[in-house]
Design an enzyme around this catalytic site. Structure first.
Site, PDB file in Angstrom:
ATOM      1  N   LYS A  82       0.834  -1.022   0.192  1.00 30.39           N
ATOM      2  CA  LYS A  82      -0.187   0.576   0.168  1.00 30.39           C
ATOM      3  C   LYS A  82       0.745   0.980   0.058  1.00 30.39           C
ATOM      4  CE  LYS A  82      -4.124   1.587   2.544  1.00 30.39           C
ATOM      5  NZ  LYS A  82      -4.578   1.728   3.810  1.00 30.39           N
TER       6      LYS A  82
ATOM      7  N   SER B  45     -10.096   1.720   3.004  1.00 28.59           N
ATOM      8  CA  SER B  45      -8.601   2.545   2.438  1.00 28.59           C
ATOM      9  C   SER B  45      -7.671   1.695   1.111  1.00 28.59           C
ATOM     10  CB  SER B  45      -8.219   3.579   2.888  1.00 28.59           C
ATOM     11  OG  SER B  45      -7.478   2.914   3.458  1.00 28.59           O
TER      12      SER B  45
ATOM     13  N   SER C  69      -9.858  -0.254   6.998  1.00 30.53           N
ATOM     14  CA  SER C  69      -9.559  -0.341   5.771  1.00 30.53           C
ATOM     15  C   SER C  69      -8.343  -0.910   5.093  1.00 30.53           C
ATOM     16  CB  SER C  69      -8.630   0.817   6.201  1.00 30.53           C
ATOM     17  OG  SER C  69      -9.135   2.341   5.777  1.00 30.53           O
TER      18      SER C  69
END
Lengths: 493, 100, 500
Positions: free
Chosen positions: A78, A159, A183
């Site tokens: 990420k 997210s 997330s």
């Protein structure tokens, strides 16, 4: 024959060890998949060349018998994890051009274990969002489509949307995510993946762009519980550079992963999660999960978490408050975007206005407001008190049960653009995931089944603080019960 | 409670985010939507409840007083949009002149 | 201490300022930032050395790179606790770190990690040494730990400010006094005593020029005994003398405004030492709202009571205790005792002069007198620190021994002292090489007296007829005859005998 990209990490490691294929081949196939699936917009930065080089080293290590536990496994990070010399953006314009001179502790551990970074994955800007639509680098598309409506692109959740999309689309075998209020778990549910948020303090926050420091926790996103456990054991561990890092041994999860039953395990079903108006398909999936647990030998108890209703409003005070300070460093002075202006203050204002997207600005402003003179007690302090009550609810429940079983999200993946009009509607996505975040508890989402539209739904297991192994055990057993083998049409072909 | 125009301007100023005048009405609406949502917290009886700052219950770990850092001048300055790195005055971050 | 009790403290009459409408009293509270004498910074492992090349001692934490986290320096915590104990404050078993939020070019995080609601030390006191042996106790509200900011230079470029982050993250102890000071002199005495305590403890070098000790002064004026007035904060004044001057100027400025019917704006001001004025700071005009909240990157600082107790029992003797000891054990005057205890280096010199190489007990008062008069005079004249003294403590002790054992007289001793200063050697060597040994041989002195008396029969007659004053004449003549080396006491005795 099974494509290499379809393998789980566990299977791929076996193949590498037994020389069925090389790390170079494994990485090359994933590079090809990444290029083929660029339309999903899962990556912000691809590092395919360095990955190919790294794979050669992995092959040498296998030959020399010095392979790490994740040697040669293609992973994605990420883009909230700082990576030395590689653009790190947090999906924000304000970090334009930022190349950290350091690696985050978590990704450094993965690198040291031999895994191969394929690139940096898209996310909601500064991890603020539940659909990956707030990214400066544009929305990510979920590889899953509704059966009846295959032309409408869906969100992967957020997210960690790029992570979810990339793992689902078999571009990488696993990815790092971060979870502040859901997330990791919510996008895992939306994409039919396993997403594990360990106990707060398990994975070092050092080198991970901060959103809300008291909530942020890194974790793995994979296609199996065993893979998640494997990545977790590498990612977790005490880090003296993070003052909130837990100085505890990382649990050995092998027994948990191998579990085939839940005999002697008490599982709580929190009645407050039966929220009026919840999609009946979600309720049905949840009830099925309860039946699986029962069939596996677990004792099922109804428990009460009376302050559940207040978890979201609590979160939407605390997380923005912390974020308002954490994001103050993005000021155009030392790195990232700068919009030049005549005075320092004008430069700050212009840089931050241009550099932050709408959702980030909203949260910074709300966070600033709830901390400001005259409002601190009414909002921030109040939210901290309610956080305490929410945590006490869990503590009380965990005197009676070992795990809690809930749905992960109140719906399956929705269409891109569907919920962007109203911030609060979007926030409701995190209704089932936020409470465990507030209490710092380990929680996992596993794919349970497809809904009537053909989209995956996730079940969530929440455990006691630092009883991460129990969460993995529960997930491993329910994963077997669910037997979820569905793959998105676009990938399965 | 709800935010008015002055509140939004004040908060934006504190956060150093320029809000053009035309953006303020929409921002007021959005922020008040969130504030209304979090207003539910007022229903909760929190008398005598300690505010919870964090979930970690251990004491603060401390490190020894050792200099354990190389000179990172180049790395620290390398990402800056504007830095005086060539001059004989030394190597600095540079911002518009501040009048004290 | 409560505001009421602070308000009840009155200035000494001579400290009141005469205005057009009568007398005014100055009310002063000081906030001192003392840099902890540590190797590395409060929350990072980068160095703290003064004067390094700009931005060469900056960690990624100090420059607030994304994802960087603070880890506290145990030594800094210990020094803050020791300082708290040294000023008789209470070291709190639990204290917390807060973020103080504001934007500035040299504050990379956009917040300063400080302690707001729960500081590491609460309470304390500083005893002021005032003229004529007077003293006054000033309350300390709190001491807390915080990070320093970087340094902005506004004069290196026409349109730019240059930022050096070497100082960013260095540990500071902010020590806040109660508003109980009532004159610029008291403020100076407070700073001198605080600095002395810090140096005794070794927790801060107290160097105001290098910025390791900085002072902000909150100044207001009131009619004696009245309500406190609106205060102005004068920032970062970098010498004790400037603090006094800034307060003096600021008080007069406020009085002029008030007497002209104006009101004081609560504001932050800067002291311009070149002009001797204070002026409002433009960069501080914005309304403040620091939005303090607990730093979630850090946990509460918990200190074991046993550890605090062990720090307390290991504290060195501090200036007040030391000067008390000098008064009680050595019989020094309170004034001398304070002067010698005021600086650790003074008292170290003094105690070395008392004991170094001593075979017999030296008289503490004589040593103190030599130090406060002769040694300090030389240091002043040559503009030297005590550590650079041209006469070592051991030599001063030796000189006192030579006086005490009758080898030389006090008068000759001054000559020897000067010779030591001039680098001629040790006092004993100089006495030998210059032949200054006092004549204590009664035969030799008697011979000198006899020849004087024989040469001055008329004076002898006058003396015997009652002109007592002539005794001095005979002493002087005899001294002259012995080149000043005659033992004065023996000379007196023998002369008396001969003349009766």
């Amino acid at each position: 024959m099974t494509k290499l990209t379809e393998l789980t990490i566990t299977a791929a490691l076996l193949g590498l060890k037994t020389k069925q294929f090389s790390a170079a081949e494994l990485v090359a196939d994933h590079s090809a998949a990444i290029i083929a699936s660029r339309s999903l917009n899962a990556f912000i930065t691809e590092t395919l060349d360095s990955a190919a080089e790294r794979a050669k080293i992995s092959d040498q290590k296998y030959a020399a018998g010095t392979a790490g536990v994740l040697e040669g496994i293609p992973l994605g990070y990420k883009d909230l994890f700082c990576t030395k010399g590689v653009l790190t953006t947090a999906a924000s314009h304000i970090l334009d051009g930022f190349k950290p001179p350091y690696d985050s502790t978590v990704t450094a551990r993965l690198d040291a274990a031999g895994s191969v970074m394929m690139g940096k994955l898209n996310l909601d800007e500064f991890a603020m969002g539940s659909s990956n639509e707030t990214s400066f680098y544009n929305a990510v598309t979920n590889p899953w489509r509704r059966r009846s409506d295959p032309n409408t692109p869906l969100v992967p959740g957020g997210s960690s949307g790029g992570s979810a999309s990339a793992v689902t689309a078999e571009m990488v075998m696993g990815a790092t995510g971060t979870d502040t209020g859901g997330s990791i778990r919510q996008p895992a549910a939306f994409c039919g993946l396993v997403g594990f948020k360990p106990s707060y303090g398990r994975c070092s926050r050092w080198g991970v762009v901060a959103f809300a420091s008291s909530l942020d926790q890194a974790g793995p996103m994979t296609r199996s519980v065993a893979d998640a456990a494997l990545m977790f054991e590498v990612m977790a561990g005490f880090d003296p550079l993070d003052s909130t890092s837990a100085n505890l041994p990382v649990p050995d999860t092998r027994a948990a992963v191998a579990s085939t039953d839940l005999k002697g395990v008490k599982i709580g079903v929190p009645k407050e999660y039966r929220i009026d108006g919840t999609n009946p398909e979600i309720i049905a999936m949840w009830e099925e999960g309860v039946r699986w647990a029962k069939a596996a030998g677990a004792k099922i108890l109804e428990v009460t978490l009376p302050h559940t209703k207040y978890a979201l409003p609590t979160y939407y005070v605390i997380a923005p408050a912390e974020a308002s300070a954490n994001l103050a460093r993005y000021d155009g002075v030392r790195y990232g975007l700068r919009v030049p202006a005549a005075s320092l203050d004008e430069q700050y204002e212009a840089t931050r206005a241009a550099g932050f997207g709408a959702e980030v600005k909203r949260r910074i402003l709300i966070g600033t407001y709830v901390l400001s003179a005259g409002y601190y007690d009414a909002y921030y302090r109040k939210a901290q008190q309610v956080r305490n009550l929410i945590t006490r609810d869990f503590t009380e429940a965990f005197t009676k049960v070992d795990l809690l079983l809930t749905p992960t999200a109140p719906s399956s993946a929705f269409a891109i653009g569907d919920k962007t009009m109203d911030a609060v509607t979007m926030y409701l996505n995190d209704v089932f995931t936020v409470p465990a975040s507030l209490a710092g508890l380990p929680a996992i989402s596993i794919p349970a089944k497809l809904d009537s539209a053909g989209l995956p739904l996730g079940l969530q297991l929440i455990g006691r603080a630092f009883d991460d192994a129990m969460v993995i055990r529960g997930a491993a057993v329910l994963e077997k019960s669910a037997g979820f083998t569905h793959r998105p049409h676009s990938i399965a072909g | 409670m709800s935010l008015n125009q002055d509140d939004v301007k004040k908060v934006a100023r504190l956060a150093r985010i320029k809000l053009p005048a035309e953006a303020i009405p929409a921002m007021i609406t959005e922020l008040n939507g969130i504030i209304k949502f979090v207003e539910q917290l007022q229903e909760v009886d929190t008398k005598g409840v300690e505010p919870m700052v964090r979930v970690v219950t251990m004491p603060l770990p401390m490190r020894d007083d050792r200099v354990d850092y190389p000179n990172l001048q180049r790395e620290v300055l390398s990402n800056a949009q504007e830095a005086d790195i060539a001059g004989n005055r030394g190597r600095y971050f540079v911002v518009p002149k501040v009048v004290e | 201490m409560s505001l009421e009790s602070a308000m009840a403290i009155a200035a000494e009459p001579q400290d009141l300022i005469e205005g057009a409408t009568g007398k005014w009293e100055i009310v002063i509270g000081l906030e001192v930032h003392a840099q902890v004498l540590s190797q590395s910074k409060l929350f990072s492992a980068s160095a703290t050395a003064f004067g390094a090349e700009p931005n060469s001692q900056v960690s990624l934490v100090d420059a607030a790179f994304p994802g960087m986290l603070p880890v506290i320096n145990r030594f800094c915590v210990e020094q803050a606790a020791r300082t708290g104990l040294g000023i008789k404050g209470k070291v709190n078993p639990v204290s917390v770190f807060d973020r103080k939020n504001y934007f500035y070019a040299d504050l990379p995080q956009g917040y300063q990690i400080s302690q707001f609601t729960q500081p590491i030390v609460t309470g304390g006191e500083i005893i002021l040494d005032l003229p004529e042996g007077q003293s006054k106790t000033i309350g300390v509200t709190r001491l807390h730990l915080e990070q320093d900011a970087g340094k902005s230079s506004h004069d290196l470029h026409a349109t730019k400010t240059f930022v050096d982050l070497n100082r960013s993250g260095i540990a500071l102890m902010e020590i806040v006094s109660e508003p109980e000071l009532r004159s610029p002199e008291e403020a100076a005495a407070y700073l001198r005593k605080l600095r002395s305590i810090l140096r005794y403890l070794g927790t801060c070098d107290g160097n105001m020029e290098e910025g390791s000790l900085r002072c902000d002064a909150n100044v207001s004026v009131r009619k004696p005994g009245g309500e406190f007035g609106t205060r102005c904060e004068i920032k970062n004044v970098n010498s004790i003398r400037f603090v006094s001057q800034a307060i003096q100027y600021e008080a007069r400025r406020q009085i002029e405004i008030l007497e002209a019917g104006g009101t004081i704006n609560q504001e932050t001001r800067l002291y311009d030492s070149a002009r001797g004025e204070t002026r409002a700071m433009r960069s501080k005009e914005d309304a403040h709202d620091y939005r303090y909240f607990n730093d979630p990157d850090l946990l509460p600082l918990e200190l074991e009571p046993g550890w605090i107790e062990s720090l307390k029992s290991a504290l060195p003797e501090l200036p007040d205790a030391r000067s008390d000891r000098y008064v009680h054990d050595y019989g020094l005057s309170p004034y001398d005792a304070r002067v010698l205890a005021a600086e650790q280096e003074f008292s170290a010199y003094y105690e070395a002069a008392l004991t170094s190489g001593a075979t017999v007990q030296r008289d503490p008062k004589i040593v103190a007198n030599w130090m406060t008069s002769e040694v300090f005079a030389v240091l002043n004249r040559l503009n030297l620190e005590i550590s650079q003294s041209p006469i070592s403590a051991a030599h001063l002790g030796e000189l006192v021994d030579l006086i005490s054992d009758g080898t030389i007289s006090g008068k000759i001793a001054k000559e020897v002292f000067q010779a030591v200063i001039d680098g001629e050697g040790s006092p004993r060597e100089i006495v030998e090489s210059r032949g200054l040994r006092q004549v204590s041989d009664s035969g030799a002195i008697e011979a000198a007296i006899d020849s004087i008396l024989a040469a001055n029969p008329d004076k002898v007659a006058e003396f015997k007829s009652g002109k007592d004053k002539l005794f001095g004449f005979f002493v002087g003549q005899a001294m002259k005859a012995t080149a000043g080396k005659a033992n004065p006491a023996m000379l007196n005795d023998l002369l008396k005998k001969k003349l009766t």
